[in-house]
Motif scaffolding. Sequence first.
Motif, PDB file in Angstrom:
ATOM      1  N   THR A 107       0.858  -1.182   0.000  1.00 22.54           N
ATOM      2  CA  THR A 107       0.000   0.000   0.000  1.00 22.54           C
ATOM      3  C   THR A 107       0.890   1.226   0.000  1.00 22.54           C
ATOM      4  O   THR A 107       1.820   1.326   0.792  1.00 22.54           O
ATOM      5  N   ASN A 161      -3.256   4.419  -2.241  1.00 25.42           N
ATOM      6  CA  ASN A 161      -3.306   3.504  -3.380  1.00 25.42           C
ATOM      7  C   ASN A 161      -2.768   2.131  -3.009  1.00 25.42           C
ATOM      8  O   ASN A 161      -1.872   2.008  -2.177  1.00 25.42           O
ATOM      9  N   MET A 163      -1.576   0.852  -9.979  1.00 25.86           N
ATOM     10  CA  MET A 163      -2.021   1.491  -8.740  1.00 25.86           C
ATOM     11  C   MET A 163      -3.536   1.647  -8.788  1.00 25.86           C
ATOM     12  O   MET A 163      -4.094   2.146  -9.756  1.00 25.86           O
ATOM     13  N   PRO A 191      -6.941   2.879  -6.279  1.00 25.75           N
ATOM     14  CA  PRO A 191      -7.311   3.558  -5.031  1.00 25.75           C
ATOM     15  C   PRO A 191      -7.854   2.570  -3.985  1.00 25.75           C
ATOM     16  O   PRO A 191      -8.599   1.656  -4.323  1.00 25.75           O
ATOM     17  N   THR A 192      -7.474   2.765  -2.712  1.00 26.91           N
ATOM     18  CA  THR A 192      -7.944   1.881  -1.642  1.00 26.91           C
ATOM     19  C   THR A 192      -9.456   1.965  -1.464  1.00 26.91           C
ATOM     20  O   THR A 192     -10.069   1.024  -0.977  1.00 26.91           O
TER      21      THR A 192
END
Length: 188
Positions: free
Chosen positions: A76, A80, A93, A95-96
């Motif tokens: 992490t 991202n 990548m 987005p979380t």
Amino acid sequence: MKQQANLIRAGQVIEHDGRRWTILKQQIITPGKGGAFIQVEMRDLKTGNKTNERWRTADTVERLMTEDKEFTYSYTDGDNLVLMDPETFEQVMIPTAILGEGVAFLQDNMVVNVKLVEGDPVGMDLPPHVTLEIIEADPVVKGQTASSSYKPAKLSNGVKTMVPPFIEAGERIVVRTEDASYVERAKS
């Protein structure tokens, strides 16, 4: 592809008002008077904002077709997730926010399934179960029956769950990633 609103299901991606939305929850409501309608909770893929929408069951919506592709989780980086394509070894990548609370269950080199619409990530699925260690568990209260009583415990990823009374701190257990519920003791 057009589809009837009553066929919307959680996890699908639709286009509405010129934006892409992922469906979080849906419920068909049949009032005592009038026609049935579908209540949908959805999240904007670009901004992450949630909204609720209602459609009559006969209305049509534009459903976007998703492609599933497997990636390997690397690490992490801020907001991202860095994933690696196992075929080309390229890093991607994501987005979380796409994964939501499931981020806590990510483990190094875990294979995840990413849903893509025209090459853009719109959703992510974790494996159904992960093995984690119990770092804190309440002591057993004498007189509890083993059949229906569970006690709180804290997992190595910081998530709290309920476990049977025979589980102690330091043991490894299998946990369901969907709701952080106990499945079984981990087999060595």
